[in-house]
Design a protein around this motif. Structure first.
Motif, short mmCIF file in Angstrom:
data_model
loop_
_atom_site.label_atom_id
_atom_site.label_comp_id
_atom_site.label_asym_id
_atom_site.label_seq_id
_atom_site.Cartn_x
_atom_site.Cartn_y
_atom_site.Cartn_z
N THR A 1 0.85 -1.19 0.00
CA THR A 1 0.00 0.00 0.00
C THR A 1 0.88 1.24 0.00
N PHE A 2 0.78 2.00 -1.08
CA PHE A 2 1.58 3.22 -1.19
C PHE A 2 0.63 4.41 -1.12
N LEU A 3 0.76 5.20 -0.08
CA LEU A 3 -0.11 6.36 0.09
C LEU A 3 0.53 7.61 -0.48
N GLN B 1 7.39 -2.54 8.25
CA GLN B 1 7.39 -2.02 6.89
C GLN B 1 5.98 -1.88 6.34
N VAL B 2 5.06 -2.68 6.88
CA VAL B 2 3.68 -2.64 6.41
C VAL B 2 3.01 -1.36 6.92
N ASP C 1 2.92 1.66 3.11
CA ASP C 1 4.03 0.73 3.21
C ASP C 1 5.33 1.47 2.90
N VAL C 2 6.39 1.07 3.59
CA VAL C 2 7.70 1.65 3.35
C VAL C 2 8.36 0.89 2.21
N THR C 3 8.55 1.55 1.08
CA THR C 3 9.11 0.90 -0.10
C THR C 3 10.29 1.67 -0.68
N THR D 1 13.20 6.71 3.92
CA THR D 1 11.82 7.16 4.17
C THR D 1 11.76 7.73 5.58
N LEU D 2 11.20 8.91 5.68
CA LEU D 2 11.01 9.55 6.97
C LEU D 2 9.52 9.69 7.22
N ALA D 3 9.07 9.33 8.41
CA ALA D 3 7.66 9.48 8.78
C ALA D 3 7.57 10.31 10.04
#
Length: 620
Positions: free
Chosen positions: A20-22, A357-358, A365-367, A371-373
């Protein structure tokens, strides 16, 4: 020779397909013309510097030529730099023919403050990403500083139509809600990699860790943030787990894998070396976090990148152990956390990393690495200290930001101009204007324990005990001839009331009351009244004495005579009372003694008052 790399890439592609890529979005508001006025969504580009927590107002321009922005606008003799006093320029460019980032770079060089890319087909919004890191012509990526956004084809067509009809299109880009900001602490996580031979992206990650370490440690030590590092791993398909490629790229029998750093199995380090070092990084964080010193992870990560690089053949366990020991971190606990990397068993730490990662909640999802959240919302933009700090600061609830978020390069400083339109007491140097990361707040302050109440815009008034100590509670106060009067009283109210002898609102003024003129005092026939500031003086004709309580004049001799008569009467009364008391005392004592004597005598002889109960005997 590169079969193993291709195998893992295939696995990764499958994960991406089913993941899932948001798309991270922000809002744009078209304020004119009326025909397209409204609020629309746009997708934040994964390059440049979005203005997280802020807004940007500008005028949209669609170029006469170079519509796709794939060439430098200088070739067409065009500049979009706004003139002094005018709104910044938002350049609208069509999608297609070149990288999104190149379009933004050309727009920035031409003077645009932001770039809008109009999609060329009807589809849901996507994230505009950067070119591959091995692209030799992508040096400009580090230089892009303006925000960018992808807009839908329909909105792009509407804007172009409005501009062609001679309308000025004004717009506000809004990032204030792009990062959730529920409370006074920000949780953020960084998905990174210890591999330093993956090209420009690896170089960018390492440089970011070095540059951001100071700010990250300040935030962690102050308890303002909770940071967690993460590391991506993939699995090797069971059919290939016994192959040479999987064995060189994976640990724990193909459960946790990473691509070969050089993508060549004949030289350098293997993918499993990267997995082990990533596992060590994760365990170092767990150990220092247990000791309540999570900020030490930044020291380890940066020191490891400097002291143990692949290019110097120091990307080893021995080098990592030396770094751990030099920082005073418990090496035994780190190895206990890492567990068995060779056995056919699950690794709890790496298993938890794969599960993380999910995507969860608002985070996809981290792909992508890195990646920074921030507050469970994926960051979009350049991985650079100032840009990332801006996103983190946007995650604090208004007015709870730490000082590092209010520095000159982060703060809006709206209070410097006209006090931000808020209430201000210049005499006491007190203001209701509070600069926050998101902008100014007009909020009545608390000064020296005294709370000011009001709307913060037009008025604030001190209230409660001790309020008179702060600019006299905002009340009237004046001194004349050595006498000081105040309309403030130190109680739990916020009311200003003129003191006795004055009248007025108690805030701006209190005027003296003329008791003589208004016949409020000193009104007896023999009285002579003279008004004073805040009071009055009353005198009597010669030989008389003024009693203020009775507002009358009496004779001085009469007063003395009356006084001696009163004293004499008082003495006589006291004497009479004493004699009466003594007489009563004597009587009670005598009565008591008589009764006691009679009682004693009754025991030895009969008294006349007692009956004779004895029998009479006669002798014959």
């Amino acid at each position: 020779m590169k079969f193993g790399v291709l195998t893992l890439c295939f696995v990764l592609i499958l994960e991406l397909a089913f993941g899932t890529f948001l798309v991270e979005k922000n809002n744009l508001k078209v304020t004119s013309p009326e025909t397209i006025k409204g609020v629309y969504e746009c997708a934040i580009g994964n390059f440049g510097i979005p203005k997280y927590g802020g807004t940007l107002v500008g005028t949209v321009v669609y170029p006469m030529s170079n519509h796709k922005g794939c060439k430098s606008f200088s070739e067409f003799g065009v500049s979009f730099k706004s003139s002094p006093g005018s709104l910044p320029t938002f350049l609208l460019i069509d999608r297609g023919d070149c990288y999104f980032a190149l379009k933004a770079w050309n727009a920035q060089k031409a003077g645009a403050a932001a770039v809008l890319v109009a999609d060329n087909k009807l589809e849901p919004l996507i994230t505009m990403d950067t070119p591959e890191e091995d692209n030799a012509n992508a040096d400009y990526l580090e230089k892009i500083n303006i925000p960018s956004a992808l807009i839908s084809k329909s909105l792009g067509d509407s804007i172009k139509s409005a501009i062609s009809n001679g309308n000025m299109v004004n717009m506000k880009l809004d990032w204030t809600e792009s990062v959730p900001h529920p409370d006074e602490r920000v949780e953020y996580e960084l998905w990174t990699d210890s591999n330093d031979e993956c090209g420009k992206k690896c170089d960018t990650q390492i440089q970011f860790l070095k540059n951001f370490k100071g700010a990250a440690q300040i935030l962690e030590k102050g308890g303002y943030t909770q940071f967690t590092p993460h590391f991506i791993t993939w699995y090797c398909p069971k059919a290939f787990r016994l192959s040479k490629q999987c064995k060189s790229q994976c640990i724990n029998h193909g459960r946790y894998c990473a691509p070969d750093p050089e993508q060549d199995f004949t030289k350098g380090y293997d993918g499993k070396d990267v997995v082990v070092q990533n596992l060590r990084h994760a365990c170092v964080y767990r150990v220092v976090n247990e000791t309540r010193k999570p900020w030490k992870w930044w020291d380890y990560a940066t020191d490891f990148s400097v002291r143990c690089p692949m290019k110097y053949n120091k990307y080893t366990s021995e080098c990592a152990d030396e770094v751990i020991k030099s920082l005073g971190i418990d090496l035994e606990k780190v190895y206990l956390c890492m567990g068995d990397t060779e056995g056919d068993v699950e690794n709890p730490v790496l298993k938890a990393e794969q599960e993380s990662q999910v995507g969860k909640g608002s985070r996809g999802d981290v792909t992508i690495l890195p990646t920074l959240a921030v507050n469970n919302r994926q960051y979009r933009g350049k991985l650079e200290k100032g840009a990332v700090l801006k996103a983190i600061c946007a995650g604090f609830q208004e007015s709870t930001e730490p000082a590092i978020c209010l520095t000159e390069d982060q703060n809006t400083n709206e209070c410097l101009e006209n006090n931000g339109g808020c209430w201000q007491d210049r005499a006491a140097n007190i203001t209701a204007c509070l600069d926050t990361f998101r902008g100014r707040l007009c909020e009545c302050p608390t000064v020296q324990g005294v709370k000011f109440v009001g709307d913060g815009y037009t008025h604030c008034k001190a209230s409660g005990a001790l309020r008179c100590g702060i600019n006299n509670g905002g009340c009237w106060r004046e001194t004349r001839g050595g006498y000081t009067y105040s309309a403030c009283t130190d109680d739990h109210s916020s009311v200003c009331k003129c003191p006795p002898g004055f009248k007025g609102d108690g805030v701006k003024s209190c005027e003296d009351v003329d008791e003589c003129k208004e016949k409020l005092a000193c009104q007896c026939p023999e009285c002579k009244c003279r008004n004073t500031w805040g009071s009055y003086e009353c005198s009597c004709r010669k030989g008389l004495f003024y009693l203020r309580e009775l507002d009358t004049c009496i004779g001085a001799f009469g007063a003395v005579k009356l006084g001696w008569s009163f004293v004499l009467i008082l003495l006589l009364a006291l004497t009479a009372a004493s004699l009466s008391g003594y007489a009563i005392y004597k009587y009670r004592i005598r009565h008591y003694m008589d009764s006691e004597i009679r009682s004693i005598m009754a025991q030895y002889m009969p008294l006349d008052s007692q009956p004779n109960n004895t029998e009479t005997h006669m002798d014959l």
